[in-house]
Scaffold this motif. Sequence first.
Motif, mmCIF file in Angstrom:
data_model
loop_
_atom_site.group_PDB
_atom_site.id
_atom_site.type_symbol
_atom_site.label_atom_id
_atom_site.label_comp_id
_atom_site.label_asym_id
_atom_site.label_seq_id
_atom_site.Cartn_x
_atom_site.Cartn_y
_atom_site.Cartn_z
ATOM 1 N N ASP A 2 0.836 -1.194 0.000
ATOM 2 C CA ASP A 2 0.000 0.000 0.000
ATOM 3 C C ASP A 2 0.875 1.249 0.000
ATOM 4 O O ASP A 2 2.073 1.204 0.278
ATOM 5 N N ARG A 3 0.259 2.399 -0.300
ATOM 6 C CA ARG A 3 0.964 3.685 -0.319
ATOM 7 C C ARG A 3 0.354 4.613 0.730
ATOM 8 O O ARG A 3 -0.860 4.616 0.951
ATOM 9 N N ILE A 4 1.214 5.417 1.367
ATOM 10 C CA ILE A 4 0.707 6.410 2.304
ATOM 11 C C ILE A 4 -0.113 7.449 1.539
ATOM 12 O O ILE A 4 0.088 7.667 0.341
ATOM 13 N N ILE A 5 -1.019 8.099 2.236
ATOM 14 C CA ILE A 5 -1.810 9.163 1.631
ATOM 15 C C ILE A 5 -1.108 10.506 1.802
ATOM 16 O O ILE A 5 -1.032 11.312 0.868
ATOM 17 N N SER A 6 -0.548 10.744 2.988
ATOM 18 C CA SER A 6 0.155 12.001 3.254
ATOM 19 C C SER A 6 1.029 11.839 4.485
ATOM 20 O O SER A 6 0.914 10.851 5.215
ATOM 21 N N TRP A 7 1.905 12.842 4.699
ATOM 22 C CA TRP A 7 2.726 12.866 5.912
ATOM 23 C C TRP A 7 2.700 14.273 6.472
ATOM 24 O O TRP A 7 2.976 15.233 5.751
ATOM 25 N N ASN A 8 2.358 14.422 7.749
ATOM 26 C CA ASN A 8 2.290 15.706 8.419
ATOM 27 C C ASN A 8 3.492 15.830 9.360
ATOM 28 O O ASN A 8 3.495 15.249 10.446
ATOM 29 N N LYS A 9 4.508 16.589 8.928
ATOM 30 C CA LYS A 9 5.724 16.706 9.729
ATOM 31 C C LYS A 9 5.490 17.495 11.017
ATOM 32 O O LYS A 9 6.137 17.243 12.036
ATOM 33 N N ASP A 11 2.705 17.586 12.900
ATOM 34 C CA ASP A 11 2.041 16.720 13.885
ATOM 35 C C ASP A 11 2.748 15.383 14.071
ATOM 36 O O ASP A 11 2.361 14.596 14.943
ATOM 37 N N GLU A 12 3.744 15.100 13.223
ATOM 38 C CA GLU A 12 4.500 13.839 13.270
ATOM 39 C C GLU A 12 3.572 12.650 13.053
ATOM 40 O O GLU A 12 3.676 11.621 13.723
ATOM 41 N N THR A 13 2.656 12.784 12.096
ATOM 42 C CA THR A 13 1.704 11.712 11.816
ATOM 43 C C THR A 13 1.650 11.438 10.323
ATOM 44 O O THR A 13 2.100 12.245 9.504
ATOM 45 N N THR A 14 1.081 10.287 9.979
ATOM 46 C CA THR A 14 0.853 9.956 8.578
ATOM 47 C C THR A 14 -0.583 9.482 8.398
ATOM 48 O O THR A 14 -1.191 8.932 9.328
ATOM 49 N N GLN A 15 -1.101 9.702 7.191
ATOM 50 C CA GLN A 15 -2.426 9.232 6.821
ATOM 51 C C GLN A 15 -2.254 8.061 5.865
ATOM 52 O O GLN A 15 -1.504 8.152 4.890
ATOM 53 N N ILE A 16 -2.933 6.949 6.154
ATOM 54 C CA ILE A 16 -2.826 5.753 5.322
ATOM 55 C C ILE A 16 -4.220 5.225 5.022
ATOM 56 O O ILE A 16 -5.192 5.592 5.699
ATOM 57 N N PRO A 17 -4.366 4.371 4.014
ATOM 58 C CA PRO A 17 -5.662 3.715 3.821
ATOM 59 C C PRO A 17 -6.039 2.892 5.058
ATOM 60 O O PRO A 17 -5.167 2.338 5.739
ATOM 61 N N LYS A 18 -7.310 2.820 5.351
ATOM 62 C CA LYS A 18 -7.772 2.044 6.500
ATOM 63 C C LYS A 18 -7.336 0.593 6.365
ATOM 64 O O LYS A 18 -7.505 -0.013 5.307
ATOM 65 N N PRO A 74 9.688 10.541 3.569
ATOM 66 C CA PRO A 74 8.607 9.882 2.829
ATOM 67 C C PRO A 74 8.420 10.525 1.461
ATOM 68 O O PRO A 74 8.479 11.743 1.312
ATOM 69 N N TRP A 75 8.205 9.701 0.476
ATOM 70 C CA TRP A 75 8.065 10.140 -0.908
ATOM 71 C C TRP A 75 6.606 10.487 -1.174
ATOM 72 O O TRP A 75 5.716 9.682 -0.937
ATOM 73 N N ILE A 76 6.373 11.714 -1.652
ATOM 74 C CA ILE A 76 5.027 12.157 -2.009
ATOM 75 C C ILE A 76 5.060 12.609 -3.465
ATOM 76 O O ILE A 76 5.766 13.569 -3.807
ATOM 77 N N SER A 77 4.345 11.919 -4.354
ATOM 78 C CA SER A 77 4.406 12.249 -5.772
ATOM 79 C C SER A 77 3.134 11.788 -6.479
ATOM 80 O O SER A 77 2.767 10.619 -6.398
ATOM 81 N N GLU A 79 2.925 11.759 -9.704
ATOM 82 C CA GLU A 79 3.377 11.087 -10.920
ATOM 83 C C GLU A 79 3.776 9.634 -10.663
ATOM 84 O O GLU A 79 3.448 8.737 -11.446
ATOM 85 N N THR A 80 4.497 9.378 -9.591
ATOM 86 C CA THR A 80 5.038 8.030 -9.370
ATOM 87 C C THR A 80 4.444 7.327 -8.157
ATOM 88 O O THR A 80 4.789 6.180 -7.887
ATOM 89 N N GLY A 81 3.574 8.011 -7.438
ATOM 90 C CA GLY A 81 2.985 7.388 -6.258
ATOM 91 C C GLY A 81 3.739 7.731 -4.996
ATOM 92 O O GLY A 81 4.931 8.041 -5.026
ATOM 93 N N ASN A 82 3.069 7.670 -3.868
ATOM 94 C CA ASN A 82 3.675 7.983 -2.576
ATOM 95 C C ASN A 82 4.446 6.780 -2.026
ATOM 96 O O ASN A 82 4.405 5.692 -2.586
ATOM 97 N N SER A 83 5.113 7.005 -0.916
ATOM 98 C CA SER A 83 5.924 5.954 -0.295
ATOM 99 C C SER A 83 5.098 4.700 -0.014
ATOM 100 O O SER A 83 3.963 4.772 0.476
ATOM 101 N N ALA A 84 5.696 3.549 -0.305
ATOM 102 C CA ALA A 84 5.077 2.264 0.007
ATOM 103 C C ALA A 84 5.311 1.916 1.469
ATOM 104 O O ALA A 84 6.310 2.327 2.074
ATOM 105 N N PHE A 85 4.397 1.154 2.047
ATOM 106 C CA PHE A 85 4.526 0.793 3.457
ATOM 107 C C PHE A 85 3.800 -0.521 3.720
ATOM 108 O O PHE A 85 3.009 -0.997 2.908
#
Length: 317
Positions: A2-9, A11-18, A74-77, A79-85
């Motif tokens: 899966d790929r992350i949705i976003s990263w909030n530096k 708040d030190e949190t990340t949003q991921i698919p449920k 964390p990679w946010i793009s 074009e190529t997709g966000n970071s895998a996790f």
Amino acid sequence: MDRIISWNKKDETTQIPKPPVNIENINGMEMFIHQWWEIAILRIKQMKISGDSAQLFFRQPESRIQSEHPWPAPWISKETGNSAFYLSNAIEFLDEPGEWYADQQNKKIYYWPRDGEDLNVATVTAPLLENLVTIEGTIDDPITNIHFKNISFQHTAWYRPSLQGHVPHQTGMPMTDAYKLRPAGTKNKTSLENQAWITRPEAAVKASFANNIFFEECRFKNLASTGLDYHKGVKNATIKGNLFKGVGGTAILAGVFADEATEIHLPYNPKDERVVTDSITITNNFITDATNEDWGSVGIGLGYTRNATIAHNELKT
């Protein structure tokens, strides 16, 4: 993955698919994330579900380091997709034979047997030690003349991710502190925008301040972190004709990358040159299935060394 949705530096949190399953107990659960040339392993402190996504909060100290250091991030793009996790270590994730879960709170291990496995007669190996052998002299009195031949070093643990997270800088070297420079630039490099300090991964076998140390036709197998490490002040030493198989981190490591008290981007300039690893030979070794836990590690990694010979080694996935 899966790929992350976003990263909030901030708040030190990340949003991921449920997650696809409902997780009742997140104690001990970890997030493994791929970012640029490294990975990070982060202990999950809290998970908030909202609709079809989840917000993850992490434990310290890795939470701050992960969000404050700019590279690798964390990679946010688009074009190529966000970071895998992926997420690990929840009993709800067990969905096929051969998988296991460590219940740290109740100190139990749950295992789903494969077809034909009978746990009443099975041999179960649970690694305890991170380090099996340490060869360590002093700068004034080094250890000398030890030859290991046809010995097997197997089954080590790797505790750092579960105790304090793992956010490496390069080559699997964990950061102990890191932050972004505002504004960018240092005395030595005007374009530099980050500062970082590193420590060294644990090794199954390690040597420092040792002369004429030989490892020949040995087997390094099923090791969770570094296999063999010639760290500081190793002279005229050889690693020849060995097998490294199933190594979580770097198979062979040698030389200092940076002292723990020194910022990583500064040149390594020891006051006493006797700490420099010199005249080591790494030849005819077979390395396979290395870096299988820490993907940013390498088969053979050398920091600051002199007169090193690396020849005729075979590295395979």
